[in-house]
Design a protein around this motif. Structure first.
Motif, PDB file in Angstrom:
ATOM      1  N   ALA A 184      21.288  20.750  20.224  1.00 16.53           N
ATOM      2  CA  ALA A 184      20.270  21.357  19.358  1.00 16.53           C
ATOM      3  C   ALA A 184      18.997  20.519  19.410  1.00 16.53           C
ATOM      4  N   ASP A 185      17.871  21.156  19.220  1.00 14.33           N
ATOM      5  CA  ASP A 185      16.596  20.440  19.132  1.00 14.33           C
ATOM      6  C   ASP A 185      16.596  19.551  17.888  1.00 14.33           C
ATOM      7  N   LYS A 186      15.808  18.482  17.939  1.00 20.71           N
ATOM      8  CA  LYS A 186      15.677  17.598  16.774  1.00 20.71           C
ATOM      9  C   LYS A 186      15.183  18.371  15.565  1.00 20.71           C
ATOM     10  N   ALA A 187      14.292  19.334  15.794  1.00 19.73           N
ATOM     11  CA  ALA A 187      13.755  20.145  14.693  1.00 19.73           C
ATOM     12  C   ALA A 187      14.859  20.971  14.026  1.00 19.73           C
ATOM     13  N   VAL A 188      15.801  21.455  14.813  1.00 15.94           N
ATOM     14  CA  VAL A 188      16.927  22.218  14.255  1.00 15.94           C
ATOM     15  C   VAL A 188      17.764  21.317  13.360  1.00 15.94           C
ATOM     16  N   VAL A 189      18.024  20.103  13.820  1.00 13.55           N
ATOM     17  CA  VAL A 189      18.797  19.147  13.026  1.00 13.55           C
ATOM     18  C   VAL A 189      18.060  18.858  11.715  1.00 13.55           C
ATOM     19  N   SER A 190      16.766  18.601  11.792  1.00 15.70           N
ATOM     20  CA  SER A 190      15.972  18.313  10.585  1.00 15.70           C
ATOM     21  C   SER A 190      15.986  19.481   9.606  1.00 15.70           C
ATOM     22  N   ARG A 191      15.801  20.698  10.119  1.00 10.59           N
ATOM     23  CA  ARG A 191      15.822  21.883   9.241  1.00 10.59           C
ATOM     24  C   ARG A 191      17.203  22.087   8.611  1.00 10.59           C
ATOM     25  N   THR A 192      18.246  21.827   9.381  1.00 10.00           N
ATOM     26  CA  THR A 192      19.608  21.996   8.882  1.00 10.00           C
ATOM     27  C   THR A 192      19.892  21.001   7.761  1.00 10.00           C
ATOM     28  N   ILE A 193      19.488  19.760   7.946  1.00 10.47           N
ATOM     29  CA  ILE A 193      19.665  18.742   6.909  1.00 10.47           C
ATOM     30  C   ILE A 193      18.847  19.109   5.673  1.00 10.47           C
ATOM     31  N   LYS A 194      17.616  19.555   5.871  1.00 15.27           N
ATOM     32  CA  LYS A 194      16.771  19.951   4.733  1.00 15.27           C
ATOM     33  C   LYS A 194      17.416  21.088   3.947  1.00 15.27           C
ATOM     34  N   ARG A 195      17.972  22.047   4.649  1.00 16.67           N
ATOM     35  CA  ARG A 195      18.611  23.174   3.971  1.00 16.67           C
ATOM     36  C   ARG A 195      19.815  22.699   3.145  1.00 16.67           C
ATOM     37  N   ALA A 196      20.590  21.763   3.693  1.00 18.27           N
ATOM     38  CA  ALA A 196      21.725  21.214   2.952  1.00 18.27           C
ATOM     39  C   ALA A 196      21.255  20.425   1.724  1.00 18.27           C
ATOM     40  N   LYS A 197      20.146  19.696   1.868  1.00 21.47           N
ATOM     41  CA  LYS A 197      19.567  18.975   0.725  1.00 21.47           C
ATOM     42  C   LYS A 197      19.098  19.969  -0.337  1.00 21.47           C
ATOM     43  N   ASP A 198      18.379  21.007   0.097  1.00 19.16           N
ATOM     44  CA  ASP A 198      17.851  22.007  -0.831  1.00 19.16           C
ATOM     45  C   ASP A 198      18.972  22.718  -1.596  1.00 19.16           C
ATOM     46  N   ALA A 199      20.129  22.858  -0.948  1.00 20.08           N
ATOM     47  CA  ALA A 199      21.282  23.513  -1.584  1.00 20.08           C
ATOM     48  C   ALA A 199      22.054  22.551  -2.487  1.00 20.08           C
ATOM     49  N   GLY A 200      21.661  21.278  -2.508  1.00 18.98           N
ATOM     50  CA  GLY A 200      22.342  20.295  -3.339  1.00 18.98           C
ATOM     51  C   GLY A 200      23.618  19.752  -2.716  1.00 18.98           C
ATOM     52  N   LEU A 201      23.806  19.992  -1.424  1.00 19.25           N
ATOM     53  CA  LEU A 201      25.016  19.532  -0.748  1.00 19.25           C
ATOM     54  C   LEU A 201      24.883  18.093  -0.249  1.00 19.25           C
ATOM     55  N   LEU A 202      23.672  17.697   0.117  1.00 16.84           N
ATOM     56  CA  LEU A 202      23.407  16.342   0.589  1.00 16.84           C
ATOM     57  C   LEU A 202      22.351  15.691  -0.290  1.00 16.84           C
ATOM     58  N   ALA A 203      22.440  14.375  -0.422  1.00 14.61           N
ATOM     59  CA  ALA A 203      21.470  13.611  -1.207  1.00 14.61           C
ATOM     60  C   ALA A 203      20.128  13.546  -0.474  1.00 14.61           C
ATOM     61  N   PRO A 204      19.041  13.364  -1.219  1.00 17.92           N
ATOM     62  CA  PRO A 204      17.698  13.335  -0.619  1.00 17.92           C
ATOM     63  C   PRO A 204      17.524  12.303   0.488  1.00 17.92           C
ATOM     64  N   GLU A 205      18.245  11.192   0.447  1.00 17.58           N
ATOM     65  CA  GLU A 205      18.074  10.158   1.464  1.00 17.58           C
ATOM     66  C   GLU A 205      18.806  10.450   2.780  1.00 17.58           C
ATOM     67  N   SER A 206      19.452  11.591   2.866  1.00 21.92           N
ATOM     68  CA  SER A 206      20.144  11.976   4.101  1.00 21.92           C
ATOM     69  C   SER A 206      19.163  12.154   5.245  1.00 21.92           C
ATOM     70  N   GLN A 207      19.629  11.796   6.440  1.00 17.33           N
ATOM     71  CA  GLN A 207      18.847  11.932   7.665  1.00 17.33           C
ATOM     72  C   GLN A 207      19.827  12.078   8.824  1.00 17.33           C
ATOM     73  N   ALA A 208      19.316  12.245  10.021  1.00 17.84           N
ATOM     74  CA  ALA A 208      20.182  12.502  11.177  1.00 17.84           C
ATOM     75  C   ALA A 208      21.150  11.363  11.479  1.00 17.84           C
ATOM     76  N   ARG A 209      20.822  10.140  11.133  1.00 18.65           N
ATOM     77  CA  ARG A 209      21.717   9.010  11.407  1.00 18.65           C
ATOM     78  C   ARG A 209      22.713   8.766  10.283  1.00 18.65           C
ATOM     79  N   CYS A 210      22.457   9.296   9.079  1.00 15.06           N
ATOM     80  CA  CYS A 210      23.384   9.105   7.965  1.00 15.06           C
ATOM     81  C   CYS A 210      23.226  10.229   6.958  1.00 15.06           C
ATOM     82  N   LEU A 211      24.303  10.990   6.789  1.00 16.49           N
ATOM     83  CA  LEU A 211      24.336  12.032   5.768  1.00 16.49           C
ATOM     84  C   LEU A 211      24.966  11.426   4.518  1.00 16.49           C
ATOM     85  N   VAL A 212      24.328  11.652   3.372  1.00 17.66           N
ATOM     86  CA  VAL A 212      24.767  11.021   2.131  1.00 17.66           C
ATOM     87  C   VAL A 212      25.190  12.087   1.129  1.00 17.66           C
ATOM     88  N   LEU A 213      26.356  11.858   0.528  1.00 12.99           N
ATOM     89  CA  LEU A 213      26.887  12.753  -0.501  1.00 12.99           C
ATOM     90  C   LEU A 213      26.695  12.123  -1.872  1.00 12.99           C
TER      91      LEU A 213
END
Length: 126
Positions: A75-104
């Motif tokens: 996947a493109d880096k932009a796809v990864v970023s958008r996917t993480i943002k969507r998970a953050k917006d849904a309250g599934l991941l913490a705001p500090e999540s990024q491609a190298r570390c997803l935080v719950l």
């Protein structure tokens, strides 16, 4: 760091098999990418709710295979970023999540017993 799981009084909770959850997360048919990376984060999270990944791991995880040729495309880096943002917006991941570390959030995920209490990506040492 507590050695027991405590979501508060009268809060029902259950456990998951992290190995099985990872197998489920890897199936593209399970659902959209933001749900799959949330499942992946839960399957890999340590005792502080951090799931660290090597560079490019989420690009590979969210990648696709050309069914005609069998060729794999990360996947493109932009796809990864958008996917993480969507998970953050849904309250599934913490705001500090990024491609190298997803935080719950600890209100959603807690782990006792085995596992690290550190994160190289976020500079948390045990």
């Amino acid at each position: 760091m507590t050695e027991r799981i405590d979501f508060g009084s009268n809060t029902p909770w259950g456990g998951v098999n992290q190995t099985e959850l990872q197998l489920i997360a890897q199936q593209a048919s399970v659902g959209p990418g933001y749900i799959r990376i949330w499942l992946l984060a839960m399957s890999k999270a340590n005792r502080i709710g951090h799931a660290e990944f090597r560079p490019g791991a989420l690009r590979d995880f969210l990648g696709s295979v050309n069914t005609a040729t069998g060729e794999f495309f990360p996947a493109d880096k932009a796809v990864v970023s958008r996917t993480i943002k969507r998970a953050k917006d849904a309250g599934l991941l913490a705001p500090e999540s990024q491609a190298r570390c997803l935080v719950l959030s600890s209100r959603l995920f807690q782990k006792a017993g085995i596992g690290s209490v550190s994160c190289r990506t976020h500079g948390i040492a045990s």
